[in-house]
Design an enzyme around this catalytic site. Structure first.
Site, PDB file in Angstrom:
ATOM      1  N   HIS A 334       0.830  -1.203   0.000  1.00  0.00           N
ATOM      2  CA  HIS A 334       0.000   0.000   0.000  1.00  0.00           C
ATOM      3  C   HIS A 334       0.860   1.247   0.000  1.00  0.00           C
ATOM      4  CE1 HIS A 334      -3.164   2.836   1.550  1.00  0.00           C
ATOM      5  NE2 HIS A 334      -3.837   2.186   0.617  1.00  0.00           N
ATOM      6  N   CYS A 335       1.967   1.203   0.740  1.00  0.00           N
ATOM      7  CA  CYS A 335       2.879   2.353   0.789  1.00  0.00           C
ATOM      8  C   CYS A 335       3.506   2.642  -0.574  1.00  0.00           C
ATOM      9  CB  CYS A 335       3.995   2.080   1.787  1.00  0.00           C
ATOM     10  SG  CYS A 335       3.460   1.663   3.450  1.00  0.00           S
TER      11      CYS A 335
END
Length: 351
Positions: A334-335
């Site tokens: 997600h980062c």
């Protein structure tokens, strides 16, 4: 862009991640020092992530120099869904340094450009801070140039006016000194169309983001929240995750309805990196068009995490991919991704 008019005043809001995407934006890993000597293994895992996302939607991949471009092309081969862009970069965490897109009721898309200072000036950031400007120029898309520090991983929205955040991150004085919970509520209402902020206290031990929400607690739909739990009382994450769980069970949406709370395990094994304990988590999944990609660590809880998440995403393929090398840098899938919502480019003209 009418600088004196907020996105909300023009009908814009941040859509949830599960809304249809036009593309995913990503940045190729490049600095072996930042990866503590693991760059080759990181790039192998990252290439598999890019290939997986590109099976379902277009990918805009930023590369910082000729070496990065050559390496990306070698590892990825010919992928028609992937477009490379040469851009000066410091690091790969485009969720935090990239733009946050907003969309209006007519389906038009613009972007917000927030200040990025590498989680309180922990690393180099000046090149990464300019990524939203580059994206806006590439897409010929209007942007609001914000003067406040905000990372995309610090907010989690449900598409119905509610967002999850943490005090340990947003109230850190190295980001926006003096800003209060009320200040953030007002700001994020005007800019991202959020009516209600739900505050948790903190995140994982030794998370250099100071506890981003996207490493611990996520929406899977407007009424369902998955949150990380640590059953072992001796673990430093146990009390923090338990407090978060108890707080979530008392929270309500904008219509005063309780949420459905699902417990998501943390990895069973404690992982150590060059700078102490690493913060592996299954909550750092990425939702795309027809898929969800979930980090895996070669851990005893890998399969259980997939079993928890799969029924929460009907109609999407839930895919586990290795993130064991990537977590050495402190983050995961997600980062490393930022969604661009589907929709026509906003003309910049007030309706």
């Amino acid at each position: 862009m009418p600088s004196d008019v907020s996105p909300r005043e023009l009908g814009f809001a941040m859509p949830p991640e599960w809304a249809a995407h036009a593309a995913t934006w990503m940045s190729w890993p490049a600095d072996d020092e930042l990866w503590f000597g693991h760059l080759d293994a990181v790039r192998a895992e990252y290439a598999e992530l890019v290939r997986t996302v590109a099976r379902f939607e277009s990918v805009h991949l930023l590369v910082r120099d000729q070496e990065s471009e050559d390496d990306a092309r070698l590892r990825l081969g010919t992928l028609g869904q992937v477009q490379l862009h040469r851009v000066p970069l410091d690091d790969v965490w485009i969720r935090d340094n990239g733009p946050i897109f907003v969309r209006n009721e007519a389906g038009e898309v613009a972007l917000t450009d927030w200040k990025f200072n590498s989680w309180g000036e922990k690393f180099q950031w000046k090149n990464d801070d300019r990524v939203p400007e580059y994206v806006a120029e590439t897409l010929h898309m209007p942007r609001w140039n914000m003067q406040t520090v905000l990372e995309g991983g610090a907010i989690e929205v449900n598409g119905d006016g509610v967002a999850l955040v943490t005090r340990s991150c947003l109230l850190t004085p190295t980001r926006n000194p003096g800003m209060t919970e009320a200040d953030y509520s007002d700001l994020l209402s005007r800019t991202l169309g959020l009516d209600k902020l739900l505050w948790l206290d903190a995140g994982l031990e030794n998370d250099h983001t100071d506890g981003h929400i996207d490493t611990i607690t996520r929406f899977t739909d407007a009424q369902t929240i998955v949150t990380s739990v640590e059953p072992r009382a001796a673990d430093a994450n146990h009390k923090v995750m338990q407090r978060n769980l108890e707080a979530l069970r008392e929270m309500q949406d904008g219509e005063e309805r309780p949420f459905r709370i699902i417990e998501l395990p943390l990895p069973a094994a404690r992982l150590e990196g060059a700078e102490g304990r690493l913060p592996p988590t299954y909550a750092n999944f990425y939702i795309g068009n027809g898929f969800v990609v979930v980090p895996q660590y070669g851990d005893a809880n890998d399969e259980h995490a997939l079993e928890v998440l799969t029924p929460l995403f009907p109609g999407r393929e839930v895919i586990g991919l290795s993130s064991r090398a990537i977590i050495e840098g402190g983050g995961s899938f997600h980062c490393m991704t930022q969604q661009q919502p589907e929709g026509e480019k906003w003309s910049g003209v007030e309706r």
